[in-house]
Design an enzyme around this catalytic site. Structure first.
Site, mmCIF file in Angstrom:
data_model
loop_
_atom_site.group_PDB
_atom_site.id
_atom_site.type_symbol
_atom_site.label_atom_id
_atom_site.label_comp_id
_atom_site.label_asym_id
_atom_site.label_seq_id
_atom_site.Cartn_x
_atom_site.Cartn_y
_atom_site.Cartn_z
ATOM 1 N N GLY A 116 0.836 -1.198 0.000
ATOM 2 C CA GLY A 116 0.000 0.000 0.000
ATOM 3 C C GLY A 116 0.867 1.243 0.000
ATOM 4 N N GLY A 117 2.089 1.110 -0.521
ATOM 5 C CA GLY A 117 2.958 2.275 -0.679
ATOM 6 C C GLY A 117 3.359 2.937 0.627
ATOM 7 C CB SER A 198 3.323 -3.580 -3.284
ATOM 8 O OG SER A 198 3.468 -2.325 -3.887
ATOM 9 C CD GLU A 325 4.479 -6.149 -10.809
ATOM 10 O OE1 GLU A 325 3.655 -5.396 -10.257
ATOM 11 O OE2 GLU A 325 4.820 -7.244 -10.321
ATOM 12 C CG HIS A 438 1.477 -3.607 -8.341
ATOM 13 N ND1 HIS A 438 2.731 -4.143 -8.141
ATOM 14 C CD2 HIS A 438 1.226 -2.824 -7.258
ATOM 15 C CE1 HIS A 438 3.203 -3.695 -6.977
ATOM 16 N NE2 HIS A 438 2.311 -2.902 -6.426
#
Length: 574
Positions: A116-117, A198, A325, A438
């Protein structure tokens, strides 16, 4: 009944039995692993928990950590499925445990870290449900919530009030909890595999690099992310600037750090969320506003440097990426892209897209990307620019860093296994052109297609079972190849041949040197371009400004000189 109450070091917890695929799994949802980071604990490292006396009911998921939710496509399953499904709160440091029933003895443990960055994410999403893995592979699955965004990563270096990397210290404390407590659940603390996707995979790879985390686990799985990716770690200088920008936006004085943090601690978390998105001057669609930093404590240097020096845990790793991606990022604002049409873009839109993803790169730098990624044999094909931008974004941000990480790791003689996931789920809500996106291998890793009523195909169920089997084999033995020889053998990835395995509904195949041409460009050529043209635009602007100044001086000087000579002449007349 006695199996659902377990005594941990902090007190007793009660779980619940779930029927799963004709068997039973005992789930413990929402076990606290740290003091709630409220009040003066906001922005601090997590504090260990005190004991409780009665039985803690671990029968429902806990709160998700405060975060901005994705409002781009309201009501659309593809984006909504990643939004938190429990209440948002700062009181969110809880973990979940799924154990096969009857209670195992010395079972292998797999700890999931969500992506989730570093800005969003929660462990309670249906796609992270650990019950199928526990039931089918008889492993214990653990997942934790960790702080994200400014509340998890605000950084003023060496200031214990806001040291940075709090979200990673949360994860680390959960790993310590597993070391201390998992034996009571029938788990083996000496067989623990971290896996994540991620930003979760970047987290896993940071634990491989962090000396304090290394003793807390055995092996690691990285899905579509690594710590050397360009978005994964912020420099201290940059992190500090963002903290100051946030303080300024929120009306906190920046003269004195202690006062500034005190002021930020008194703000409503919702207000912090509203303002934290503005700390980066340009939005690259992959903006990590507040993320991991080199704090000298959790992380002692930039991941690239540590990799180069071989300063990481010596163990086996399993790494991989998905075929497309880049597309997940393009629909969030690259010019000409939309989830509701084919997103056939023009050369001009491609160039505008490059500006968005590479805001600080000179025009020449962007031209070099275009040159390298254009299929010059067939430059009239309509999909060309769309596919090229997907590849640029995916290669630069995910695929090449993951390959580079694996290569560096394997150079020192550690076993590494690399996969290339190329199956597009039949249930994917996103449009066809977005391909194998992704994040969309996760449902196969967690075994969602095994539930008959969910409308996956039989082939997808088989694919999911084989992925679960390989992941669990890797967690148990450090090798994804089981003893049974009916499936394709997955060879070790060596830095010379770089063999990898494709994962899809056909039979897996072994290839070598994934995207070698493109990744050479990103790892070797592109940095040189940046160095030489760095910011050619900057240099050029400065030169022009300098030239104008010089021009004016010259005119001025000429006038002064003329003035002087005419005066001199008038003097000599006397």
């Amino acid at each position: 009944e006695e199996d659902i109450i377990i005594t941990t070091k902090n007190g007793k917890v009660r779980g619940m039995n779930l029927p799963v695929l004709g068997g039973t799994v005992t789930a413990f949802l929402g076990i606290p692993y740290a003091q709630p980071p409220l009040g003066r604990l906001r922005f601090k490292k997590p504090q260990s928990l005190t004991k409780w006396s009665n039985i803690w009911n671990a029968t429902k998921y806990a709160n998700s950590c405060y975060q901005n939710t994705d409002q781009s496509f309201p009501g659309f399953l593809g984006s909504e499925m990643w939004n938190p499904n429990t209440e948002l709160s700062e009181d969110c440091l809880y973990l979940n445990v799924w154990i096969p029933a009857p209670k195992p003895k010395n079972a292998t443990v797999m700890i999931w870290i969500y992506g989730g960055g570093f800005q969003t994410g929660t462990s309670s999403l249906p796609v992270y449900d650990g019950k199928f893995l526990a039931r089918v592979e008889r492993v214990i699955v653990v997942s934790m919530n960790y702080r994200v965004g400014a509340l998890g990563f605000l950084a003023l270096s060496e200031n214990p009030e806001a040291p940075g990397n709090m979200g990673l210290f949360d994860q680390q404390l959960a790993l310590q909890w597993v070391q201390k407590n998992i034996a009571a659940f029938g788990g083996n603390p000496r067989s623990v595999t971290l896996f994540g996707e991620s930003a979760g995979a970047a987290s896993v790879s940071l634990h491989l690099l962090s000396p304090r985390s290394q003793p807390l686990f055995t092996r690691a799985i990285l899905q579509s992310g690594s710590s050397n990716a360009p978005w994964a770690v912020t420099s201290l200088y940059e992190a500090r600037n963002r903290t100051l920008t946030l303080a300024k936006r929120m009306g906190c004085s920046r003269d004195n750090e202690t006062e500034m943090i005190k002021c930020l601690r008194d703000k409503d978390p919702q207000e912090i969320l509203l303002n934290e998105v503005f700390v980066v001057p340009y939005d690259t669609l992959l903006s990590v506003n507040f993320g991991p930093t080199v704090d000298g404590d959790f992380l002692t240097d930039m991941p690239d440097t540590l990799l180069q020096l071989g300063q990481f845990k010596r163990t086996q790793i399993l790494v991989g990426v998905n075929k497309d991606e880049g597309t997940a990022f393009l629909v969030y604002g690259a010019p000409g892209f939309s989830k509701d049409n084919n997103s056939i873009i023009t050369r001009k839109e491609f160039q505008e897209g490059l500006k968005i993803f590479f805001p600080r790169v000179s025009e020449f730098g962007r031209e070099s990307i275009l040159f390298h990624y254009m299929d010059w044999l067939d430059d009239q094909r309509a999909e060309n620019y769309r596919e090229a931008l997907d590849d640029v974004v995916g290669d630069y941000n995910i695929i090449c860093p993951a390959l580079e990480f694996t290569r560096k790791f394997s150079e020192l003689g550690n076993d590494a296994f690399f996969y290339y996931f190329e199956h597009r789920s039949t249930k994917l809500p996103w449009p066809e052109w977005m391909g194998v996106m992704h994040g969309y291998e996760i449902e196969f890793v967690f075994g969602l297609p095994l539930e008959r009523r969910v409308n996956y195909t039989r082939a997808e169920e088989i694919l999911s079972r084989s992925i679960m089997k390989r992941w669990a084999n890797f967690a148990k033995y450090g090798n994804p190849n089981g003893t049974q020889n009916n499936s394709t053998r997955w060879p070790v990835f060596k830095s010379t041949e770089q063999k990898y395995l494709t994962l899809n509904t056909e039979s897996p195949k072994v290839y070598t040197k994934l995207r070698a041409q493109q990744c050479r460009f990103w790892t070797l050529f592109f940095p040189k371009v940046l160095e030489l043209t760095g910011n050619i635009d900057e240099a050029e602007r400065e030169w022009k400004a300098g030239f104008h100044r010089w021009n004016n001086y010259m005119m001025d000087w000429k006038n002064q000189f003329n003035d002087y000579t005419s005066k001199k002449e008038s003097c000599s007349d006397f």
